[in-house]
Design an enzyme around this catalytic site. Sequence first.
Site, PDB file in Angstrom:
ATOM      1  CB  SER A 176      36.156  44.156  35.850  1.00 17.28           C
ATOM      2  OG  SER A 176      37.468  43.658  36.375  1.00 17.28           O
ATOM      3  CE1 TYR A 236      34.187  42.375  40.750  1.00 16.79           C
ATOM      4  CE2 TYR A 236      36.079  41.878  39.478  1.00 16.79           C
ATOM      5  CZ  TYR A 236      35.097  42.952  39.786  1.00 16.79           C
ATOM      6  OH  TYR A 236      35.209  44.160  39.716  1.00 16.79           O
TER       7      TYR A 236
END
Length: 306
Positions: A181, A194
């Site tokens: 990401s 995350y």
Amino acid sequence: VEQFFISVGLLVCLACLAKCMRFFKCIFFSFWKVLPSSFLQSMGQWAVITGAGDGIGKAYSFELARRGLNIVLISRTLAKLQAVAEEIEWTTGRHVKIIQADFTKDDIYEDIEENLKGLEIGILVNNVGMLPNLLPSYFLDTSDEIQRLIHCNITSVVKMTKLVLKHMDSRRKGLILNISSGAALCPCPLYSLYSASKAFVCTFSKALQVEYRARGIIIQVLTPFAVSTPMTKYLNTNLITKSADEFVKESLNYVTIGDETCGSLAHEVLASFLSLVPSRVFYSSAFRRLLLTRYADYLKQNANIR
């Protein structure tokens, strides 16, 4: 002292040149060179995709099937897997195998390995992942899913890679795409878990590529920013926010570009811009307030849409 600063300056110039080369490669592959389907087919007969029930994983499944590979779909929800498998077989004519597995658990890999026996796996897409808190929040306010997140975002990448890589290594060819990401490119306050888990995927992938590049295996990590999926809840697509299908089709053009790519030219531009922003800006209380306010507005807009 003069020699020291000259050396530092040269290193900075080389780092900037490396970034520019990656950017210009993306432009070249975007407009002048499309990766032929024969290249992907040459890796092997089957492609394995984790988190294939929807979003990016589903898009990779369809696109790789269109490009001539048979597909192994792995995800938690059997009904979704069956629906995706039926649609792929109907629209592309490729063979599809489904494996139901919950990647938030750690006792699933023997069953997966057993189901993969005998398949010539040329491509692995480690896509499965979870976002513990869609909205920005402080670490102590996040849901108590730390171990589940580690299993899903980190353990799955390591163990699936080990299962498949040993067979690729013996055949001296293969392609592994690890979906990270844009949040991994720098520590991301209010998304600490995350961001950190996706940073692991980046480091692991790039180190592994150094180890196995000479063995004819491509291992690439992708660091996309905004992609419209059920996990991210982005409703509208635009120049920056890509649909899953758009992102996947573009990202497959870049598999030979190097060990890391954002998977999208627009996201490469955004990453280059963000790299110029001092880290203290992201760590400031003003930035955190801005992020919290933005998502409060986002919730209101979505409530009105629904």
